[in-house]
Enzyme design. Structure first.
Site, PDB file in Angstrom:
ATOM      1  N   LEU A   1      10.856   0.075 -12.321  1.00  0.00           N
ATOM      2  CA  LEU A   1       9.686  -0.580 -12.883  1.00  0.00           C
ATOM      3  C   LEU A   1       9.007   0.425 -13.818  1.00  0.00           C
ATOM      4  CD1 LEU A   1       8.066  -2.275  -9.735  1.00  0.00           C
ATOM      5  CD2 LEU A   1       9.512  -3.358 -11.458  1.00  0.00           C
ATOM      6  N   ASP A   2       8.443  -0.069 -14.928  1.00  0.00           N
ATOM      7  CA  ASP A   2       7.695   0.807 -15.820  1.00  0.00           C
ATOM      8  C   ASP A   2       6.569   1.491 -15.049  1.00  0.00           C
ATOM      9  OD1 ASP A   2       9.265  -0.012 -17.931  1.00  0.00           O
ATOM     10  OD2 ASP A   2       7.821  -1.484 -18.671  1.00  0.00           O
ATOM     11  N   LYS A   3       6.133   2.615 -15.544  1.00  0.00           N
ATOM     12  CA  LYS A   3       5.081   3.386 -14.886  1.00  0.00           C
ATOM     13  C   LYS A   3       3.858   2.525 -14.581  1.00  0.00           C
ATOM     14  CE  LYS A   3       2.047   7.398 -15.619  1.00  0.00           C
ATOM     15  NZ  LYS A   3       1.688   8.514 -16.526  1.00  0.00           N
TER      16      LYS A   3
END
Length: 323
Positions: A146-148
């Site tokens: 997942l993106d940050k």
């Protein structure tokens, strides 16, 4: 993250391995640096290996990372674990946590936290060798990411057999991933099926863009359902059919409904100046190692969503779009 771009001259004769060609350029980099630090290697917008042969007219784009640490260390970072057995750990990842070590984020990641939680030792990092082995040591147990700034469900593997079992489901697309998001704008209809290619934005190497009528880049498909609209904002539920980098963010931008709080694909919003990325992985349906039936994991709506929804409901009437 550093970027390097070059175009093979039109009068270049024959073909040559990509790594040898880059090493021969005045501003190029040696083959050792390519193998150890590369994060993405594209020729004509398609991902390739460093052994790829290039010819006249080919466009080369490379991103890499410097100052790779000797070890990935376990760190005592609290995790919101929603399920665990001998094969997997399912985490509700907090917004702001990076999934695995990479350029600029060599500590404080989910991997660092998992190593501590699992009671593992530090993992020695390879600076040279096969690309697959180098990356495997940086991402132990990680089968998707997942993106940050994206929060929510992420499943991790505690052993190699479990990792391969889960990876196959992601590759074969035999699982279901759902997200909730708040966007700026209203989609053209209540439900939709977005199908495009996704390429790196030539005007901004940190972004991607959705394009059609081309074979460049990677195919991406997103199903969406608009739960409700409030003024010029909408609450949307998304199901991914592919898993490309920034896919939901790019497809919402393409739809004309960029995600609220998205500093890359949307503009600051005067009504919600403090909004962070309103994107959350809310549900994952997947088969676990050793089990025949699918298991569904869900999370509650994050507090940041509840705060903004409360303000929207107080200010605007609820609207359900027609199909």
């Amino acid at each position: 993250m550093p970027f390097f771009s070059a175009k093979v001259p039109a009068d270049f004769e024959g073909q040559i391995r990509l790594d040898k060609y880059i090493a021969s350029l005045p501003n190029g980099m040696n083959r050792s640096k390519l193998k150890s630090g590369i994060t993405e290697l594209l020729v004509n917008a398609k991902k390739v290996k460093i052994s790829q042969k290039v010819k006249a007219g080919d466009q080369i784009d490379i991103s890499w990372e410097d100052n790779i640490p000797d070890n990935i260390e376990p760190e005592n970072i609290p995790l919101n674990i929603i399920y665990e057995d001998e094969n997997v750990t399912v985490v509700n990842k907090e917004q702001g946590m990076v999934t695995h070590p990479a350029c600029g984020n060599w500590n404080g990641t989910l991997v660092n936290a998992l190593l501590y939680h699992w009671g593992r030792e530090a993992i020695v990092q390879l600076k040279e060798g096969l690309d697959s082995e180098i990356l495997e040591r940086r991402r132990p147990g990680i089968v998707h990411r997942l993106d940050k700034e994206t929060s929510g469900i992420i499943i991790t593997a505690k052993n190699r057999d479990a990792e391969e079992f889960l990876q196959k489901q992601f590759k074969d697309k035999t699982l279901q991933k759902e997200y909730i998001l708040i966007v700026t704008g209203r989609p053209p209809k209540r439900t939709g099926d977005i199908r495009t290619q996704i390429i790196r934005d030539p005007k901004n190497r940190h972004r991607f863009k959705a394009v059609i009528d081309t074979q460049e880049g990677k195919f991406a498909r997103t199903l969406y359902h608009c739960i409700a609209s409030y003024g010029n904002y909408s609450l949307i539920r998304v199901r991914l059919k592919t898993g490309r980098t920034h896919q939901i963010r790019v497809h919402m931008k393409y739809l004309g409904c960029p995600i609220l709080g998205d500093s890359v694909y949307n503009k600051p919003d005067s009504n919600f100046p403090d909004a962070t990325l309103m994107l959350h992985s809310v549900q994952l349906k997947i088969r676990l190692p050793g089990q025949d039936e699918y298991k569904t994991f869900r999370t509650e709506t994050p507090e940041r969503f509840k705060i903004i929804e409360k303000k929207l409901k107080a200010k605007y009437p609820k609207t359900i779009l027609s199909k």
